[in-house]
Design an enzyme around this catalytic site. Structure first.
Site, mmCIF file in Angstrom:
data_model
loop_
_atom_site.group_PDB
_atom_site.id
_atom_site.type_symbol
_atom_site.label_atom_id
_atom_site.label_comp_id
_atom_site.label_asym_id
_atom_site.label_seq_id
_atom_site.Cartn_x
_atom_site.Cartn_y
_atom_site.Cartn_z
ATOM 1 N N HIS A 120 0.851 -1.193 0.000
ATOM 2 C CA HIS A 120 0.000 0.000 0.000
ATOM 3 C C HIS A 120 0.878 1.231 0.000
ATOM 4 O O HIS A 120 1.926 1.233 0.641
ATOM 5 C CB HIS A 120 -0.907 0.003 1.239
ATOM 6 C CG HIS A 120 -2.049 0.963 1.140
ATOM 7 N ND1 HIS A 120 -1.905 2.298 1.423
ATOM 8 C CD2 HIS A 120 -3.343 0.779 0.765
ATOM 9 C CE1 HIS A 120 -3.078 2.890 1.238
ATOM 10 N NE2 HIS A 120 -3.962 1.990 0.833
ATOM 11 N N ASP A 133 -8.052 -4.912 0.129
ATOM 12 C CA ASP A 133 -8.588 -5.513 -1.088
ATOM 13 C C ASP A 133 -8.355 -7.009 -1.156
ATOM 14 O O ASP A 133 -9.061 -7.731 -1.854
ATOM 15 C CB ASP A 133 -7.961 -4.857 -2.325
ATOM 16 C CG ASP A 133 -8.460 -3.456 -2.499
ATOM 17 O OD1 ASP A 133 -9.637 -3.223 -2.224
ATOM 18 O OD2 ASP A 133 -7.663 -2.587 -2.891
#
Ligand code: ACO
Length: 439
Positions: A316, A374
């Protein structure tokens, strides 16, 4: 003064000093409640004739906000001061929407009133059915959502005056209430099934699942474990500070554009694969791997710099520690799969083994590549029977509360001005026009 008691950015005694072309200029430094301080360069051009250059906003705070705080190194995400896991475990999406919009969790009376006002707006104008019917059935639902959200401005003229606080609030209610209805309509339309009207006696997530899966000939019994999981996913995705789609909403709104148009701009930005599309990519990756025995081969490709293969759902830009949302969803995933009897599902086995490798292999550990939100949300959606092209639509439904709260914060700020970045021009210098016959 305790950090949580500070109400706004504070001026410090410190200044940033820049010397350029022999001239020294000082810039005031402001401290936020938490996180990095900023120095205010708004007078830089006037003082020095220079702009700053920061493509991708790597070091630029684009606004002052009181809504969401992220500390990526510590793995912290907070809405209005509350840790995300506390909200996910103890609250619900509409309470969180109230929190994002108004700054406080509602008390019992405020909650009843908030839910009543949301329920008042869950239906969409009947004419919108015809708008949907104009789209090809194979349209990507995000294309339909971007169009449908923008079209709300054509139906709800009485809440378009962005300078009227009551109208701004009315639009906020309309958007939070209608986005699940539009999302379920986009899904139903793609399958050829009739639209299902909202049921206001149901909870927010329960109603959404009902509009997705109920049909006129067969009542759908919403599983409370799935409704709770959906509600948690909505909470976890409700806001994420100044990400690309939220910044898009703010930028569109800075010109005074109506909130429905701004939401449509946010949906368009979210649609990009670098933003909202990763959970769909996770499912595709798991399918491509196909079997646990193929994982070592896949990991070798991921580590090969020339392959361009990435482990989707890992890493991320902001979280260089565990994504706090992923932590919540990890246990939600187990609850959902346990409830549905899918715990031995082959794709899940692959996912668990990838997770184990990534958390122990030096390549991933040294680069701080932890599972992100996700990685788990896609697997949960799939278990619920939601097709992968709807995943980003669900992200948009959840993010609506954050988008509208951020838009409202900007519009409530008397210092708001139209966003107008500058550029470093590297095109052609001035040249004389050449007539067609001489080119
Ligand atoms: N798989 C393998 N290697 C990776 C991955 C990954 N998923 N992510 C980063 N790396 C490696 C890079 O190759 C690089 O290695 P190097 O230092 O040897 O060159 C190093 O880790 C740093 O990578 P960057 O690309 O600089 O990290 P950045 O912070 O810019 O990227 C991003 C973040 C885009 C999310 C990236 O980790 C990625 O592509 N992940 C997969 C896609 C994904 O899951 N996106 C969802 C994000 S969550 C969300 O949007 C809600």
């Amino acid at each position: 003064m305790a950090a949580q008691e500070k109400k706004q950015a504070t001026t410090t005694d410190r200044q940033a000093t820049l010397t350029i072309d022999g001239k020294t200029v000082n810039f005031p430094i402001f401290d936020g409640v938490e996180g990095a301080s900023v120095f205010d360069i708004s007078k830089l051009y006037a003082e020095t004739g220079h702009f700053t250059f920061d493509s991708g906003f790597m070091s630029t705070a684009s606004c002052e906000s009181k809504i969401t705080y992220i500390d990526g190194d510590a793995g912290i995400l907070r809405y209005r001061g509350y840790d995300i896991d506390q909200l996910a475990d103890n609250s619900d999406y509409l309470e969180v929407s109230h929190l994002l919009l108004n700054g406080e969790l509602p008390n019992a009376k405020q909650k009843t009133e908030f839910v009543r006002r949301i329920n008042n707006h869950t239906m969409v104008h009947e004419q919108l059915h015809f708008l949907f019917r104009g789209f090809p059935r194979a349209s990507h639902p995000m294309a339909v959502m971007a169009g449908a959200a923008a079209s709300l401005a054509a139906f709800y003229h009485d809440s378009l005056d962005v300078n009227d606080a009551e109208q701004r609030e009315l639009s906020a209610f309309r958007l939070i209430a209608k986005m699940p209805t539009l999302a379920a309509m986009a899904f139903k339309y793609s399958t050829g099934q009739p639209f299902i009207y909202p049921q206001n006696e149901m909870g927010f997530a329960e109603n959404f699942l009902n509009m997705m899966f109920s049909t006129p000939c067969e009542k759908y019994k919403v599983n409370p474990v799935l409704a709770r999981a959906m509600d948690k996913i909505l909470i976890l995705h409700a806001d994420h500070e100044q990400n690309a789609s939220t910044s898009t909403v703010r930028m569109a709104g800075s010109s005074g554009a109506n909130p429905f148009a701004c939401m449509s701009a946010g949906i368009a930005s979210l649609w990009g694969p670098a933003h909202g599309g990763a959970n769909e990519a996770v499912i595709n990756m798991l399918r491509e791997i196909g079997d646990v025995s193929k994982i070592p081969e896949f990991i070798t490709k991921v580590k090969d710099k020339n392959s361009n293969v990435r482990l989707m759902g890992f890493g991320h830009r902001v979280y260089k520690n565990y994504d706090p949302r992923a932590k919540v969803l990890r246990s939600t995933l187990e609850e959902v799969l346990g409830e549905l009897g899918q715990i031995n599902e082959p794709l899940l086995k692959i996912a668990i083994e990838l997770e184990r490798i990534a958390l122990s292999d030096e390549y991933f550990v040294s680069r701080k590549l932890y599972p992100n939100v996700d990685f788990y949300s896609g697997i949960i959606y799939r278990a619920m029977g939601i097709p992968s092209k709807m995943f980003t639509v669900l992200f948009a439904v959840a993010r609506t509360a954050g988008w509208i709260a951020q838009w409202k914060e900007m519009m409530d700020d008397p210092k708001n001005k139209i966003a107008r970045p500058r550029q470093l021009f590297t095109g052609s210098a001035a040249r004389a026009f050449v007539p067609l016959e001489k080119r």
